[in-house]
Design a protein around this motif. Structure first.
Motif, PDB file in Angstrom:
ATOM      1  N   UNK A   1      -3.119  -6.970  12.258  1.00 37.44           N
ATOM      2  CA  UNK A   1      -2.247  -8.078  11.911  1.00 37.44           C
ATOM      3  C   UNK A   1      -3.081  -9.171  11.254  1.00 37.44           C
ATOM      4  N   UNK A   2      -2.421 -10.017  10.510  1.00 38.09           N
ATOM      5  CA  UNK A   2      -3.080 -11.176   9.936  1.00 38.09           C
ATOM      6  C   UNK A   2      -3.369 -12.158  11.064  1.00 38.09           C
ATOM      7  N   UNK A   3      -4.586 -12.630  11.110  1.00 41.53           N
ATOM      8  CA  UNK A   3      -4.982 -13.562  12.162  1.00 41.53           C
ATOM      9  C   UNK A   3      -5.534 -14.836  11.550  1.00 41.53           C
ATOM     10  N   UNK A   4      -5.108 -15.961  12.081  1.00 41.68           N
ATOM     11  CA  UNK A   4      -5.642 -17.243  11.641  1.00 41.68           C
ATOM     12  C   UNK A   4      -5.488 -17.496  10.159  1.00 41.68           C
ATOM     13  N   UNK A   5      -4.400 -16.997   9.576  1.00 44.18           N
ATOM     14  CA  UNK A   5      -4.163 -17.221   8.160  1.00 44.18           C
ATOM     15  C   UNK A   5      -4.983 -16.327   7.244  1.00 44.18           C
ATOM     16  N   UNK A   6      -5.662 -15.321   7.819  1.00 44.52           N
ATOM     17  CA  UNK A   6      -6.414 -14.365   7.015  1.00 44.52           C
ATOM     18  C   UNK A   6      -5.535 -13.140   6.814  1.00 44.52           C
ATOM     19  N   UNK A   7      -5.107 -12.927   5.582  1.00 44.23           N
ATOM     20  CA  UNK A   7      -4.188 -11.852   5.249  1.00 44.23           C
ATOM     21  C   UNK A   7      -4.940 -10.671   4.666  1.00 44.23           C
ATOM     22  N   UNK A   8      -4.279  -9.501   4.703  1.00 39.37           N
ATOM     23  CA  UNK A   8      -4.892  -8.300   4.152  1.00 39.37           C
ATOM     24  C   UNK A   8      -3.801  -7.362   3.645  1.00 39.37           C
ATOM     25  N   UNK A   9      -4.238  -6.330   2.900  1.00 41.94           N
ATOM     26  CA  UNK A   9      -3.300  -5.311   2.428  1.00 41.94           C
ATOM     27  C   UNK A   9      -2.642  -4.637   3.623  1.00 41.94           C
TER      28      UNK A   9
ATOM     29  N   UNK B   1      -6.595 -12.286  -1.951  1.00 45.13           N
ATOM     30  CA  UNK B   1      -6.834 -11.561  -3.195  1.00 45.13           C
ATOM     31  C   UNK B   1      -6.638 -10.071  -2.963  1.00 45.13           C
ATOM     32  N   UNK B   2      -5.917  -9.415  -3.858  1.00 45.19           N
ATOM     33  CA  UNK B   2      -5.745  -7.973  -3.802  1.00 45.19           C
ATOM     34  C   UNK B   2      -5.319  -7.473  -5.169  1.00 45.19           C
ATOM     35  N   UNK B   3      -5.692  -6.247  -5.473  1.00 41.03           N
ATOM     36  CA  UNK B   3      -5.246  -5.599  -6.708  1.00 41.03           C
ATOM     37  C   UNK B   3      -3.859  -4.996  -6.541  1.00 41.03           C
ATOM     38  N   UNK B   4      -3.344  -4.993  -5.320  1.00 42.14           N
ATOM     39  CA  UNK B   4      -2.075  -4.342  -4.998  1.00 42.14           C
ATOM     40  C   UNK B   4      -0.942  -5.351  -4.911  1.00 42.14           C
ATOM     41  N   UNK B   5       0.054  -5.199  -5.775  1.00 47.29           N
ATOM     42  CA  UNK B   5       1.224  -6.072  -5.706  1.00 47.29           C
ATOM     43  C   UNK B   5       2.108  -5.647  -4.527  1.00 47.29           C
ATOM     44  N   UNK B   6       3.008  -6.503  -4.140  1.00 45.20           N
ATOM     45  CA  UNK B   6       3.916  -6.251  -3.021  1.00 45.20           C
ATOM     46  C   UNK B   6       5.297  -5.867  -3.518  1.00 45.20           C
ATOM     47  N   UNK B   7       6.022  -5.195  -2.645  1.00 46.47           N
ATOM     48  CA  UNK B   7       7.451  -5.005  -2.778  1.00 46.47           C
ATOM     49  C   UNK B   7       8.042  -5.634  -1.530  1.00 46.47           C
ATOM     50  N   UNK B   8       9.004  -6.545  -1.728  1.00 45.95           N
ATOM     51  CA  UNK B   8       9.580  -7.320  -0.624  1.00 45.95           C
ATOM     52  C   UNK B   8      11.088  -7.191  -0.586  1.00 45.95           C
TER      53      UNK B   8
ATOM     54  N   UNK C   1       0.838  -1.199   0.000  1.00 42.83           N
ATOM     55  CA  UNK C   1       0.000   0.000   0.000  1.00 42.83           C
ATOM     56  C   UNK C   1       0.872   1.247   0.000  1.00 42.83           C
ATOM     57  N   UNK C   2       0.356   2.315  -0.567  1.00 39.18           N
ATOM     58  CA  UNK C   2       1.075   3.586  -0.551  1.00 39.18           C
ATOM     59  C   UNK C   2       2.339   3.520  -1.397  1.00 39.18           C
ATOM     60  N   UNK C   3       3.329   4.329  -1.003  1.00 35.07           N
ATOM     61  CA  UNK C   3       4.617   4.324  -1.688  1.00 35.07           C
ATOM     62  C   UNK C   3       5.437   3.172  -1.103  1.00 35.07           C
TER      63      UNK C   3
END
Length: 155
Positions: A85-93, A48-55, A12-14
């Protein structure tokens, strides 16, 4: 001093700025940054998300104990705007995600902390940057090097 390896991610964001800011906060609060991988783009994993990650992966020398390290990481995430935070394997942006990948060669399995991170071997967005900075690092549960784990992962 203990060498710890952290995985960083932002979608998310820059994103590049988010990673750089988290690294500055790590230097201030956790310890000396020994090595930093390049930044790698990846698709969301586990949701699922429209936002790719930078790692990225970073190696830090720290005097903090594992649980104090976890607390400092969580404070950094919160300061940077991570609200849940992600809980129980449920992730978010998220603006920033900082995971403890390795803490020396310790194996820790507790309610609060799992080290080595239990999903390293499944996540190319973790293992590829980690392989860049620590290919000969031994994963203590398998006895395999990061290079070997990187070669074994499904890309």
């Amino acid at each position: 001093m203990t060498k710890v390896y952290l995985g960083l991610g932002s979608n998310l964001g820059n994103k590049e700025s988010n990673l750089h800011l988290s690294i500055e906060k790590i230097k201030e609060r956790i310890g000396k940054v020994i090595s930093l991988s390049a930044f790698y783009a990846s698709e969301p994993w586990g949701f699922e998300s429209d936002n790719s990650f930078l790692n990225a992966a970073v190696c830090v020398e720290t005097v903090l104990s594992p649980l104090v390290l976890l607390e400092e990481i969580q404070k950094i995430e919160k300061e940077m705007g991570r609200t849940k935070k992600s809980l129980g394997g449920v992730y978010n942006d998220r603006l920033i995600d900082i995971d403890i990948l390795f803490y020396g060669n310790l194996i820790i399995r507790s309610e609060k902390l799992s080290v080595p991170h239990p999903l390293i071997k499944e996540r190319s967005f973790v293992i590829i940057p980690l392989n860049e900075i620590a290919p000969e690092l031994i994963e203590p549960e398998t006895g395999k090097t990061i290079r070997t784990l990187c070669n074994e992962i499904s890309l």
